[in-house]
Design a protein around this motif. Sequence first.
Motif, PDB file in Angstrom:
ATOM      1  N   ALA A   1      71.084  26.570  -3.717  1.00 17.46           N
ATOM      2  CA  ALA A   1      70.734  27.210  -4.992  1.00 17.46           C
ATOM      3  C   ALA A   1      70.070  28.577  -4.763  1.00 17.46           C
ATOM      4  O   ALA A   1      70.342  29.536  -5.492  1.00 17.46           O
ATOM      5  CB  ALA A   1      69.814  26.302  -5.806  1.00 17.46           C
TER       6      ALA A   1
ATOM      7  N   VAL B   1      72.674  31.145  -4.075  1.00 17.49           N
ATOM      8  CA  VAL B   1      73.386  31.571  -5.291  1.00 17.49           C
ATOM      9  C   VAL B   1      72.749  32.848  -5.838  1.00 17.49           C
ATOM     10  O   VAL B   1      73.444  33.816  -6.172  1.00 17.49           O
ATOM     11  CB  VAL B   1      73.355  30.455  -6.374  1.00 17.49           C
ATOM     12  CG1 VAL B   1      73.776  30.992  -7.741  1.00 17.49           C
ATOM     13  CG2 VAL B   1      74.235  29.286  -5.946  1.00 17.49           C
TER      14      VAL B   1
ATOM     15  N   VAL C   1      69.780  25.407  -9.419  1.00 16.74           N
ATOM     16  CA  VAL C   1      70.220  26.723  -9.890  1.00 16.74           C
ATOM     17  C   VAL C   1      69.613  26.986 -11.277  1.00 16.74           C
ATOM     18  O   VAL C   1      69.098  28.075 -11.549  1.00 16.74           O
ATOM     19  CB  VAL C   1      71.769  26.814  -9.932  1.00 16.74           C
ATOM     20  CG1 VAL C   1      72.235  28.067 -10.681  1.00 16.74           C
ATOM     21  CG2 VAL C   1      72.333  26.812  -8.509  1.00 16.74           C
TER      22      VAL C   1
ATOM     23  N   SER D   1      78.440  29.939 -11.984  1.00 17.84           N
ATOM     24  CA  SER D   1      78.159  29.421 -10.631  1.00 17.84           C
ATOM     25  C   SER D   1      78.855  28.067 -10.476  1.00 17.84           C
ATOM     26  O   SER D   1      78.631  27.154 -11.270  1.00 17.84           O
ATOM     27  CB  SER D   1      76.641  29.295 -10.436  1.00 17.84           C
ATOM     28  OG  SER D   1      76.349  28.993  -9.100  1.00 17.84           O
TER      29      SER D   1
ATOM     30  N   HIS E   1      79.784  24.506  -8.855  1.00 15.73           N
ATOM     31  CA  HIS E   1      79.168  23.422  -8.065  1.00 15.73           C
ATOM     32  C   HIS E   1      79.987  22.143  -8.115  1.00 15.73           C
ATOM     33  O   HIS E   1      79.448  21.047  -7.950  1.00 15.73           O
ATOM     34  CB  HIS E   1      77.724  23.202  -8.532  1.00 15.73           C
ATOM     35  CG  HIS E   1      76.930  24.448  -8.374  1.00 15.73           C
ATOM     36  ND1 HIS E   1      76.599  24.948  -7.136  1.00 15.73           N
ATOM     37  CD2 HIS E   1      76.514  25.361  -9.281  1.00 15.73           C
ATOM     38  CE1 HIS E   1      76.001  26.115  -7.287  1.00 15.73           C
ATOM     39  NE2 HIS E   1      75.937  26.383  -8.573  1.00 15.73           N
TER      40      HIS E   1
ATOM     41  N   VAL F   1      80.268  33.120  -8.817  1.00 13.67           N
ATOM     42  CA  VAL F   1      79.692  32.853  -7.491  1.00 13.67           C
ATOM     43  C   VAL F   1      80.118  31.449  -7.074  1.00 13.67           C
ATOM     44  O   VAL F   1      79.981  30.493  -7.829  1.00 13.67           O
ATOM     45  CB  VAL F   1      78.157  33.081  -7.460  1.00 13.67           C
ATOM     46  CG1 VAL F   1      77.411  32.289  -8.509  1.00 13.67           C
ATOM     47  CG2 VAL F   1      77.582  32.751  -6.069  1.00 13.67           C
ATOM     48  N   ASN F   2      80.673  31.380  -5.859  1.00 12.86           N
ATOM     49  CA  ASN F   2      81.187  30.103  -5.367  1.00 12.86           C
ATOM     50  C   ASN F   2      80.447  29.684  -4.101  1.00 12.86           C
ATOM     51  O   ASN F   2      80.658  30.242  -3.022  1.00 12.86           O
ATOM     52  CB  ASN F   2      82.695  30.223  -5.079  1.00 12.86           C
ATOM     53  CG  ASN F   2      83.316  28.895  -4.669  1.00 12.86           C
ATOM     54  OD1 ASN F   2      82.636  27.869  -4.608  1.00 12.86           O
ATOM     55  ND2 ASN F   2      84.602  28.901  -4.375  1.00 12.86           N
ATOM     56  N   THR F   3      79.550  28.717  -4.257  1.00  7.00           N
ATOM     57  CA  THR F   3      78.885  28.141  -3.082  1.00  7.00           C
ATOM     58  C   THR F   3      79.332  26.687  -2.934  1.00  7.00           C
ATOM     59  O   THR F   3      78.675  25.895  -2.265  1.00  7.00           O
ATOM     60  CB  THR F   3      77.344  28.197  -3.199  1.00  7.00           C
ATOM     61  OG1 THR F   3      76.968  27.531  -4.415  1.00  7.00           O
ATOM     62  CG2 THR F   3      76.818  29.609  -3.197  1.00  7.00           C
TER      63      THR F   3
ATOM     64  N   SER G   1      81.365  34.756  -2.684  1.00  3.22           N
ATOM     65  CA  SER G   1      81.658  33.402  -2.239  1.00  3.22           C
ATOM     66  C   SER G   1      81.009  33.096  -0.897  1.00  3.22           C
ATOM     67  O   SER G   1      80.981  33.943   0.003  1.00  3.22           O
ATOM     68  CB  SER G   1      83.176  33.230  -2.135  1.00  3.22           C
ATOM     69  OG  SER G   1      83.469  31.923  -1.715  1.00  3.22           O
ATOM     70  N   ASP G   2      80.528  31.862  -0.779  1.00  2.00           N
ATOM     71  CA  ASP G   2      79.962  31.410   0.496  1.00  2.00           C
ATOM     72  C   ASP G   2      81.042  30.763   1.350  1.00  2.00           C
ATOM     73  O   ASP G   2      80.759  30.258   2.414  1.00  2.00           O
ATOM     74  CB  ASP G   2      78.803  30.425   0.225  1.00  2.00           C
ATOM     75  CG  ASP G   2      78.030  30.093   1.493  1.00  2.00           C
ATOM     76  OD1 ASP G   2      77.992  30.957   2.392  1.00  2.00           O
ATOM     77  OD2 ASP G   2      77.466  28.995   1.587  1.00  2.00           O
TER      78      ASP G   2
ATOM     79  N   GLY H   1      75.207  28.399   2.863  1.00  2.00           N
ATOM     80  CA  GLY H   1      74.400  27.768   1.818  1.00  2.00           C
ATOM     81  C   GLY H   1      73.339  26.839   2.358  1.00  2.00           C
ATOM     82  O   GLY H   1      72.174  26.893   1.955  1.00  2.00           O
TER      83      GLY H   1
END
Length: 306
Positions: free
Chosen positions: A108, A111, A148, A193, A195, A221-223, A248-249, A274
């Motif tokens: 989080a 992010v 988050v 975001s 998840h 945002v892609n984690t 992106s992670d 992450g």
Amino acid sequence: MAKVLVATDKPFAAVAVNGIREVIEGAGMELALLEKYTEKAQLLDAVKDVDAIIIRSDIIDAEVLDAAKQLKIVVRAGAGYDNVDLEAATAHNVCVMNTPGQNSNAVAELVFGMLVFAVRNFYNGTSGTELKGKKLGILAYGNVGRNVARIAKGFGMDVYAYDAYTPVPAIEADGVTAVASTEELFKTCPVISLHIPATAETKGSINFELMNSMPKGAVVVNTARKEVMDEAGLKQMFEARPDFKYVSDIKPAIDAELKEAYPDRYFATPKKMGAQTSEANINAGIAAAEQIVGFLQNGNEKYRVN
Ligand code: 3PG
């Protein structure tokens, strides 16, 4: 003496390995380490005589399970277990667990590291925007999603979430607006975001139509997992919407192409970061070790996923 293998292509912080060792050796078991391995053959060799394995995103498939003749349990030190063939594990009579929640704060926090980086134009010196007052949409309200939401409130964001499995009152108790669908979330929020886990249902589900419905100034945002993105749709979105940014992670297959074409609107970490904090490694690694001891010594199956 039971033998426990830590098999991590992306190693834990040393302090976490020390903690795992204390738990395993303290329970009268032996610890073996296989870190930064480059060939699957190394993993196949290392699992031959072990009773338990602690992994991260490392792949445990039928071939690994075949090679691990004494294996009784695999614990994924982390949340997502799409890297383990659950059906094959069950067929081999191997218990699979994860350690839910243990690395969720780390993910989080990243992010927001990535979001600030994106809205400040990747620190290129030009004038960006702020997160305060913006609508943030959290897709899937699990352990990471909840963290988050907590941090987003500190930024003064207006927080929305959609989760097919979490009851609306549980989301709204956190001061988060629960919407009725993924479509509504994307239509409402310029910042999204992700998840969601990678499942048959979610793979490729973040498509052009969904992203193109986002308000102006769209940032995703892609984690979570790269598989949830429809990469053709992602490319189309970059082409169609000059306002769109994607951070992106997890590198998509089209990473090099996007990096070259959209250096001011696209960023991916070189390696999934992450959960890469000492704290998350300690939390998830030690939880995994304790779950193994509990299972091998007392048959405790909490957090079993197969
Ligand atoms: C998870 O599912 O827990 C996260 O994606 C972290 O994965 P990692 O342990 O491979 O960094």
